[in-house]
Design a protein around this motif. Sequence first.
Motif, PDB file in Angstrom:
ATOM      1  N   VAL A 106       1.041  -1.077   0.130  1.00  0.00           N
ATOM      2  CA  VAL A 106      -0.086  -0.292   0.239  1.00  0.00           C
ATOM      3  C   VAL A 106       0.768   1.289   0.158  1.00  0.00           C
ATOM      4  N   ILE A 107       0.493   2.139  -0.961  1.00  0.00           N
ATOM      5  CA  ILE A 107       1.220   3.785  -0.673  1.00  0.00           C
ATOM      6  C   ILE A 107       0.190   4.280   0.350  1.00  0.00           C
ATOM      7  N   GLY A 108       1.287   4.784   1.105  1.00  0.00           N
ATOM      8  CA  GLY A 108       0.433   5.637   2.130  1.00  0.00           C
ATOM      9  C   GLY A 108       0.266   6.884   1.640  1.00  0.00           C
ATOM     10  N   GLY A 109      -0.448   7.552   1.457  1.00  0.00           N
ATOM     11  CA  GLY A 109      -0.187   9.138   1.475  1.00  0.00           C
ATOM     12  C   GLY A 109      -1.824   9.486   0.126  1.00  0.00           C
ATOM     13  N   GLY A 110      -1.864  10.403   1.113  1.00  0.00           N
ATOM     14  CA  GLY A 110      -3.508  10.853  -0.202  1.00  0.00           C
ATOM     15  C   GLY A 110      -2.293  12.020  -1.500  1.00  0.00           C
ATOM     16  N   PRO A 111      -1.384  12.560  -0.923  1.00  0.00           N
ATOM     17  CA  PRO A 111      -0.949  13.894  -1.802  1.00  0.00           C
ATOM     18  C   PRO A 111      -0.079  12.330  -2.461  1.00  0.00           C
ATOM     19  N   LEU A 112       0.365  11.693  -1.795  1.00  0.00           N
ATOM     20  CA  LEU A 112       1.059  10.524  -3.525  1.00  0.00           C
ATOM     21  C   LEU A 112       0.322   9.673  -4.292  1.00  0.00           C
TER      22      LEU A 112
END
Length: 219
Positions: free
Chosen positions: A178-184
């Motif tokens: 999981v890529i952890g971040g909305g801005p990501l």
Amino acid sequence: MTTILLINPNTSTRSTEMMLSVAGPLLPHDVTLRGMTATTGAAMIVDEAALAEAADEVVRIGLAEASRINAVIVSAFGNPGVGSLRALLRVPVIGIGEAAILKAAATGSRFGIATTTPDLVRSIEAGVRDLGLQGQFTGVRVPDGDPLSLAADPPAQDQALAAAATACIEQDGADAVVIGGGPLSDAAARLRLRFPTRIVEPVPAAIEKILRQVSSQRG
């Protein structure tokens, strides 16, 4: 017409626009997605103090828009304000962090999380425990580098996250990352091209889950 409200708890309108661009193509024709951006707090949530501050802003926005929406997505990985909004609203509410983690774990797969914010690792781990999924969790990988500096340099951010995702897979034994971040969100979409069967994108995961919840609610 179904209206989903996407709340960006970060104060960056650019991040909101990016999240909407990622989510928009995933929507059926009869669903509208509206984005709203926090007006107080941090441009990018990088620590627990900013995460706590964002929760109040999320609740404020959600309550103000309650009469005009059918569902809410809270688009920060720490899910700020999600529990409070669920208690206050009669519509489905999902955080992108919980949606992505649930998707990664859905088939019993082992999953890791790659993110750029070291000061949020404890809250991320707590979120996994709250979902009862620590038995499938391989841990959080955070590359070196300041998260704000990486955000300002997308190629460097992509490279750093790719290295973290590789470590999740090759060293920790994760089946999904999981890529952890909305801005990501943009970075997550690009990484999915490099790891097509491994990467879980939080915003698309939240769209999938909220559409199922809205459909179920309507019978």
